[in-house]
Design an enzyme around this catalytic site. Structure first.
Site, short mmCIF file in Angstrom:
data_model
loop_
_atom_site.label_atom_id
_atom_site.label_comp_id
_atom_site.label_asym_id
_atom_site.label_seq_id
_atom_site.Cartn_x
_atom_site.Cartn_y
_atom_site.Cartn_z
N LYS A 14 1.19 -1.22 -0.13
CA LYS A 14 0.19 -0.09 0.89
C LYS A 14 0.85 1.18 -0.03
CE LYS A 14 -2.60 -0.70 3.77
NZ LYS A 14 -1.75 -2.13 4.03
N ARG A 123 10.43 -8.45 6.10
CA ARG A 123 10.51 -6.74 5.93
C ARG A 123 11.50 -6.36 7.35
NH1 ARG A 123 5.01 -4.12 5.49
NH2 ARG A 123 4.55 -4.39 7.37
N ARG A 167 -3.22 -9.16 13.53
CA ARG A 167 -3.31 -8.14 11.87
C ARG A 167 -4.42 -8.92 10.50
NH1 ARG A 167 2.34 -6.52 10.97
NH2 ARG A 167 1.61 -4.91 10.07
P1 AMP Z 1 -0.12 0.30 9.08
O1 AMP Z 1 0.94 0.76 8.91
O2 AMP Z 1 -1.19 0.66 7.73
O3 AMP Z 1 -0.52 -1.18 8.97
O4 AMP Z 1 -0.98 0.22 10.34
C1 AMP Z 1 -0.16 0.03 11.31
C2 AMP Z 1 -1.06 -0.72 12.71
O5 AMP Z 1 -1.42 1.61 13.60
C3 AMP Z 1 -2.54 -1.77 12.32
O6 AMP Z 1 -1.84 -2.40 12.79
C4 AMP Z 1 -3.26 -0.71 13.51
O7 AMP Z 1 -2.72 -0.87 14.88
C5 AMP Z 1 -2.74 0.86 13.41
N1 AMP Z 1 -4.20 1.34 12.67
C6 AMP Z 1 -2.80 2.36 11.23
N2 AMP Z 1 -4.42 2.45 10.72
C7 AMP Z 1 -5.60 2.12 11.65
C8 AMP Z 1 -7.29 2.63 11.95
N3 AMP Z 1 -7.62 3.08 10.11
N4 AMP Z 1 -7.56 2.19 12.29
C9 AMP Z 1 -6.99 1.72 13.78
N5 AMP Z 1 -5.63 1.55 13.96
C10 AMP Z 1 -5.26 1.37 13.33
#
Ligand code: AMP
Length: 232
Positions: A14, A123, A167
């Protein structure tokens, strides 16, 4: 104005794809995960609130992320549009988002769980400059050292097998239904994210009717100064 949301499981690219889009389309990359990680690494009050949840791979509370997104969007540094990455992640967040913003399209990066695990567990991140590596696709020249600054490479705190399982479960249970909702209202571009980086980007642009890389005005794109950290 070009307004998109990019969705997909962890490790599906992403952040990488959003950055390629913003590099020449002059649109803002708004990554909730990056903003949260920036707060954690800078020991802010918000960072302290979310650190544990993030390390366990759990979602942060809706109120908190919604106000974070609202305040980021209110900067209005997206005259030409945006790609929101990592939001919305559940139905409540999707409702909140659709009440305030309309979208031109949703990019859905599709990747099977086995490939997600293979990629995410390989990663690495530079502890000094934040550059990201992958021991499968983009290995550093020296083991455990950043090519750019020589900093030590570390694993993201939530890239453990246990946190990744949590996740992925969150993603399949809570985020997948959001894609179903978007499919009813918006144009969803279904992208095979197992292809190479450039191929995936080309597919996104083809499906969204965007010009191919580097053919939309300035090559320089917007400054990334305000983008706290980078990853996906
Ligand atoms: P990401 O880098 O998008 O995978 O996000 C890393 C972590 O941030 C996730 O595993 C959540 O703990 C938190 N997080 C990111 N975006 C959200 C969201 N929209 N709602 C809730 N938690 C989020």
């Amino acid at each position: 104005m070009r307004k998109y949301v990019i969705m997909g499981p962890q490790g599906s690219g992403k952040g990488t794809q959003a950055k390629l889009m913003t590099s020449d389309l002059d649109i803002a990359h708004i990554s909730v995960g990056d903003i949260l990680r920036w707060n954690v690494s800078h020991y802010t009050k918000l960072g302290a609130q979310v650190r544990r949840l993030m390390a366990r791979g759990e979602l942060v509370g809706d109120d908190l992320v919604q106000s974070l997104v609202a305040s980021r969007m209110s900067r209005h540094d997206w005259n030409h549009g945006f790609v929101v990455d990592g939001f919305p992640r559940n139905l409540a967040q999707a409702e909140f988002f659709l009440e305030s913003y309309d979208l031109d399209g949703v990019i859905n990066l599709d990747m099977p769980d086995e490939e997600v695990k293979r990629r995410v567990l390989a990663r690495r991140l530079c502890s000094q400059c934040g550059l990201d590596y992958n021991l499968i696709a983009s290995r550093p020249r020296r083991k455990d050292r950043c090519d750019a600054c020589g900093g030590k490479l570390v694993t993201r705190e939530d890239d453990t097998p246990e946190a990744l399982d949590a996740r992925l479960k969150e993603y399949r249970d809570k985020t997948q239904p959001v894609i179903d909702i978007f499919s009813r209202k918006e144009f969803v571009a279904a992208i095979d994210a197992t292809a190479g980086i450039e191929e995936v980007q080309a597919d996104i642009r083809r499906q969204l009717d965007l010009p191919p890389m580097g053919q939309d005005g300035s090559e320089d794109g917007p400054s990334d100064d305000d983008d706290p950290g980078s990853d996906d």
